[in-house]
Design a protein around this motif. Structure first.
Motif, short mmCIF file in Angstrom:
data_model
loop_
_atom_site.label_atom_id
_atom_site.label_comp_id
_atom_site.label_asym_id
_atom_site.label_seq_id
_atom_site.Cartn_x
_atom_site.Cartn_y
_atom_site.Cartn_z
N VAL A 63 -3.00 4.64 -2.34
CA VAL A 63 -3.94 5.49 -1.15
C VAL A 63 -3.33 7.04 -1.20
CG1 VAL A 63 -4.82 3.39 -0.23
CG2 VAL A 63 -2.77 4.88 0.92
N ASP A 64 -4.30 7.71 -0.61
CA ASP A 64 -3.83 9.18 -0.34
C ASP A 64 -3.11 9.20 1.19
OD1 ASP A 64 -6.04 9.42 1.27
OD2 ASP A 64 -7.02 10.56 -0.11
N ALA A 65 -2.54 10.32 1.59
CA ALA A 65 -1.75 10.37 2.88
C ALA A 65 -2.62 10.36 3.99
CB ALA A 65 -1.40 11.76 2.86
N SER A 66 -3.92 10.53 3.85
CA SER A 66 -5.00 10.51 4.86
C SER A 66 -5.32 9.07 5.08
CB SER A 66 -6.14 11.43 4.71
OG SER A 66 -6.75 11.05 3.32
N ALA A 67 -5.84 8.52 3.99
CA ALA A 67 -5.89 6.87 4.04
C ALA A 67 -5.07 6.23 4.52
CB ALA A 67 -6.40 6.57 2.46
N PHE A 68 -3.89 6.41 4.34
CA PHE A 68 -2.57 5.57 4.72
C PHE A 68 -2.39 5.95 6.22
CE2 PHE A 68 1.57 4.45 5.80
CZ PHE A 68 1.82 3.49 5.02
N LEU B 115 -5.25 3.74 8.07
CA LEU B 115 -4.67 2.40 8.13
C LEU B 115 -3.82 2.02 9.11
CD1 LEU B 115 -4.90 1.62 4.26
CD2 LEU B 115 -6.40 0.72 5.90
N LEU B 116 -2.78 3.16 9.43
CA LEU B 116 -1.87 2.87 10.13
C LEU B 116 -2.38 3.13 11.63
CD1 LEU B 116 1.34 2.95 10.37
CD2 LEU B 116 1.52 5.17 10.33
N GLN B 117 -3.47 4.20 11.70
CA GLN B 117 -3.97 4.24 12.96
C GLN B 117 -4.85 2.92 13.77
OE1 GLN B 117 -3.62 6.71 14.98
NE2 GLN B 117 -4.95 6.04 16.76
N ALA B 118 -5.36 2.10 12.69
CA ALA B 118 -6.18 0.87 12.70
C ALA B 118 -5.29 -0.35 12.71
CB ALA B 118 -6.93 0.68 11.56
N ASN B 119 -3.88 -0.01 12.90
CA ASN B 119 -3.03 -1.41 12.72
C ASN B 119 -3.20 -2.32 11.67
OD1 ASN B 119 -1.48 -0.53 15.37
ND2 ASN B 119 -3.40 -1.19 16.51
N ALA B 120 -3.47 -1.75 10.60
CA ALA B 120 -3.83 -2.61 9.27
C ALA B 120 -2.50 -3.35 8.80
CB ALA B 120 -4.60 -2.07 8.49
N THR C 191 1.00 -1.29 -0.10
CA THR C 191 0.13 0.17 0.03
C THR C 191 0.84 1.28 -0.11
OG1 THR C 191 -1.93 -1.27 1.26
CG2 THR C 191 -1.74 1.19 1.26
N VAL C 192 0.69 2.03 -1.09
CA VAL C 192 1.73 3.32 -1.11
C VAL C 192 0.77 4.60 -1.40
CG1 VAL C 192 3.77 3.99 -2.54
CG2 VAL C 192 3.32 1.67 -2.49
N THR C 193 1.75 5.60 -0.80
CA THR C 193 0.98 7.01 -0.79
C THR C 193 1.19 7.54 -2.19
OG1 THR C 193 2.63 7.75 0.36
CG2 THR C 193 0.49 7.53 1.52
N ARG C 194 0.74 7.06 -3.32
CA ARG C 194 0.75 7.69 -4.58
C ARG C 194 -0.32 7.61 -5.55
NH1 ARG C 194 5.86 4.01 -6.44
NH2 ARG C 194 5.11 2.06 -6.46
N PRO C 195 -0.32 8.18 -6.62
CA PRO C 195 -1.46 8.26 -7.57
C PRO C 195 -1.70 6.89 -8.09
CG PRO C 195 -0.29 10.48 -7.68
CD PRO C 195 0.49 9.49 -7.07
N ALA C 196 -2.94 6.32 -8.32
CA ALA C 196 -3.17 5.13 -8.86
C ALA C 196 -2.83 5.22 -10.28
CB ALA C 196 -4.52 4.74 -8.67
#
Length: 198
Positions: free
Chosen positions: A54-59, A62-67, A39-44
């Protein structure tokens, strides 16, 4: 066969992803290989099915959710490996990860038995491959080369040259990984590699 986690690192242009794709397409008999999707913070990119963009906020969510079981930052981007990508380890499968050189010591600490492979190529080959991608300016290419030459490989990693054709390098990687005594890959880490490594 015991489960295995293979972690490839190396500078841009060394051919990590090409080698992993080759290995998936040429598995040893009776061996299941899973290439972990990052999972990478860059445009699809339209028409590709590689990294999950994914965008930075989505990443961050996910990080906060321990994904993620692994995550790191490199070249201005955030990378993560979701927990589901390691599922094959529980059923005696192999998991292949295209990872970060800076994150390697933490991965080795958290996953004893991990097979680390440092893929490298000469400066001339790296320059040629990076230029052919046409993603960066000549100045950015030279900056990447300086970082690549300044990085010391882990003493615990198998050092694999990828200067020539992909088939030759792939066969050497395959021989190295599948001729070794297989060690169960377990984790010592109480967390999910949640520490930030840049």
């Amino acid at each position: 066969m015991n489960r295995r986690l293979v972690y490839l690192v190396g500078p841009s242009g060394a051919g990590k992803d090409s080698l992993l794709q080759w290995l998936v397409q040429h598995p040893p008999a009776h061996t299941r290989l899973h290439l972990a999707r990052r999972t990478v913070t860059r445009p699809a990119k339209v028409g590709t099915d590689g990294d999950e963009a994914v965008d930075a906020s989505a990443f961050a969510a996910l990080l906060q959710a321990n994904a993620f079981v692994m995550h790191w930052s490199a070249n201005g981007l955030q990378y993560g490996i979701r927990e589901r990508e390691f599922a094959a380890l529980a059923t005696e499968g192999w998991v292949l990860v295209s990872g970060s050189r800076a994150h390697l010591p933490l991965a080795q600490l958290s996953y004893p038995g991990l097979s680390a492979v440092h893929v490298h190529a000469s400066a001339d080959v790296l320059r040629l491959r990076l230029s052919a991608r046409q993603r960066e300016s000549s100045t950015e290419v030279e900056a990447r080369l300086r970082r690549a030459l300044a990085f010391d490989a882990s003493a615990d990693a198998f050092y694999l040259s990828n200067n020539e054709d992909l088939e030759s390098a792939g066969q050497r990687l395959k021989a190295h990984l599948f001729s070794q005594a297989v060690v169960p890959c377990v984790t010592n880490a109480p967390d999910r590699l949640g520490r930030k490594v840049t």
